[in-house]
Each structure stands twice: as structure tokens, then as C-alpha cells.
Design a protein around this motif. Structure first.
Motif, short mmCIF file in Angstrom:
data_model
loop_
_atom_site.label_atom_id
_atom_site.label_comp_id
_atom_site.label_asym_id
_atom_site.label_seq_id
_atom_site.Cartn_x
_atom_site.Cartn_y
_atom_site.Cartn_z
N LEU A 18 0.83 -1.21 0.00
CA LEU A 18 0.00 0.00 0.00
C LEU A 18 0.86 1.26 0.00
O LEU A 18 0.58 2.21 -0.73
CB LEU A 18 -0.94 0.01 1.20
N LEU A 19 1.89 1.25 0.82
CA LEU A 19 2.80 2.40 0.86
C LEU A 19 3.55 2.54 -0.46
O LEU A 19 3.71 3.66 -0.97
CB LEU A 19 3.78 2.27 2.02
N TRP A 20 4.03 1.44 -1.00
CA TRP A 20 4.80 1.48 -2.24
C TRP A 20 3.96 2.03 -3.40
O TRP A 20 4.43 2.84 -4.17
CB TRP A 20 5.30 0.07 -2.56
N ASN A 21 2.72 1.55 -3.49
CA ASN A 21 1.83 1.98 -4.58
C ASN A 21 1.07 3.26 -4.26
O ASN A 21 0.32 3.75 -5.11
CB ASN A 21 0.84 0.87 -4.93
N GLN A 22 1.23 3.76 -3.06
CA GLN A 22 0.49 4.93 -2.58
C GLN A 22 -1.01 4.77 -2.80
O GLN A 22 -1.70 5.69 -3.23
CB GLN A 22 1.02 6.21 -3.22
N ASN A 23 -1.49 3.57 -2.49
CA ASN A 23 -2.91 3.24 -2.60
C ASN A 23 -3.43 3.02 -1.19
O ASN A 23 -3.21 1.97 -0.60
CB ASN A 23 -3.08 1.97 -3.45
N PHE A 24 -4.09 4.00 -0.65
CA PHE A 24 -4.54 3.95 0.74
C PHE A 24 -6.03 3.66 0.81
O PHE A 24 -6.78 4.33 1.52
CB PHE A 24 -4.17 5.23 1.46
N SER A 25 -6.46 2.63 0.10
CA SER A 25 -7.86 2.23 0.06
C SER A 25 -8.26 1.57 1.38
O SER A 25 -7.58 0.67 1.87
CB SER A 25 -8.08 1.26 -1.09
N ALA A 26 -9.37 2.02 1.94
CA ALA A 26 -9.88 1.42 3.17
C ALA A 26 -10.22 -0.04 2.96
O ALA A 26 -10.16 -0.84 3.90
CB ALA A 26 -11.10 2.19 3.65
N LEU A 27 -10.58 -0.42 1.74
CA LEU A 27 -10.91 -1.82 1.44
C LEU A 27 -9.70 -2.74 1.57
O LEU A 27 -9.86 -3.95 1.71
CB LEU A 27 -11.50 -1.94 0.03
N LEU A 28 -8.52 -2.19 1.54
CA LEU A 28 -7.30 -2.98 1.75
C LEU A 28 -6.72 -2.76 3.15
O LEU A 28 -6.15 -3.66 3.74
CB LEU A 28 -6.26 -2.64 0.69
N ILE A 29 -6.87 -1.55 3.66
CA ILE A 29 -6.31 -1.23 4.98
C ILE A 29 -7.07 -1.95 6.09
O ILE A 29 -6.46 -2.51 7.01
CB ILE A 29 -6.30 0.29 5.21
N ILE A 30 -8.39 -1.95 6.02
CA ILE A 30 -9.20 -2.55 7.10
C ILE A 30 -8.91 -4.04 7.29
O ILE A 30 -8.68 -4.48 8.42
CB ILE A 30 -10.69 -2.25 6.89
#
Length: 123
Positions: free
Chosen positions: A88-100
Motif C-alpha cells: 500500500l505504501l509502495w503503490n500509494q494506494n490507501f484504500s480502506a478496502l485494503l487497509i481494514i
């Protein structure tokens, strides 16, 4: 408390298999053409999901081998969550669907290990 962890392991196993089959919203697992999009979801389907289901069953039934498998599965949760955090950090994709799910897996894994170590420490 142990029943709660058993239920959490079973639910995590179900969600890992279902989420992995659809590569977390990127389409069906077998339709992926990039290895990087396939690795973690495939590991969820092949290892994490089934191990979680077996672990949850064993914890709920209080079988003698359940704690060992639950500690191993907890380690998989923690390691997998760290991999997801890094991607997530590498791709700068801070989607709640992945973080949660990653935070949930990390919390369940760390929580179970701490829970069992406290019980072992009292013995």
C-alpha cells in the motif's frame, strides 16, 4: 475469550478465501496476468484461508493442537498484513478496502499471541 478468537479465525478464513478468489477487487484470481497482483491473494486462497478455518475449528473445540496452529496462523496474519502495508505504501494506494482487512489480520494475530502468552505466563 477463546471462543471469540475461534470465531474470528473462521471468519477471517472465509473472507481470505472469498477475497483472494477475486484478488481483492481486481478481478478473478485466474484472470490475473501480473504475478504481483496474484501472490498475496493466491496465498490467502491456498494457505491462509484453509489454515484459518482449521485453526478456528480447533480453537472452538478446544483440541490439543489448536493453540500451536493458532500461533502459526497468527504469525501468517502478521506477516501478510505487513506485506499488504508495504505494498500500500509502495503503490500509494490507501484504500480502506485494503487497509481494514490488513489491520484486522494484524490485530487478531497479535491479540491471540498476547492472549496465549498471558495464559502461559500464569501457569
Amino acid at each position: 475469550m477463546i471462543k471469540l478468537f475461534g470465531i474470528l479465525f473462521i471468519l477471517t478464513g472465509i473472507f481470505a478465501i472469498l477475497g483472494g478468489l477475486y484478488t481483492w477487487g481486481d478481478g478473478p484470481l485466474l484472470n490475473q496476468t501480473e504475478l504481483i497482483k496474484l501472490l498475496i491473494p493466491a496465498a490467502d486462497v491456498i494457505l491462509t484461508g484453509p489454515a484459518s478455518l482449521i485453526c478456528g475449528y480447533g480453537v472452538l473445540k478446544k483440541l490439543y493442537w489448536a493453540d500451536l496452529i493458532a500461533i502459526a496462523v497468527s504469525g501468517i496474519y502478521i506477516f501478510g498484513s505487513v506485506l499488504v502495508f508495504i505494498s500500500l505504501l509502495w503503490n500509494q494506494n490507501f484504500s480502506a478496502l485494503l487497509i481494514i482487512p490488513a489491520v484486522s489480520g494484524f490485530s487478531i494475530g497479535l491479540g491471540f499471541i498476547i492472549f496465549r502468552l498471558r495464559i502461559i505466563g500464569r501457569a
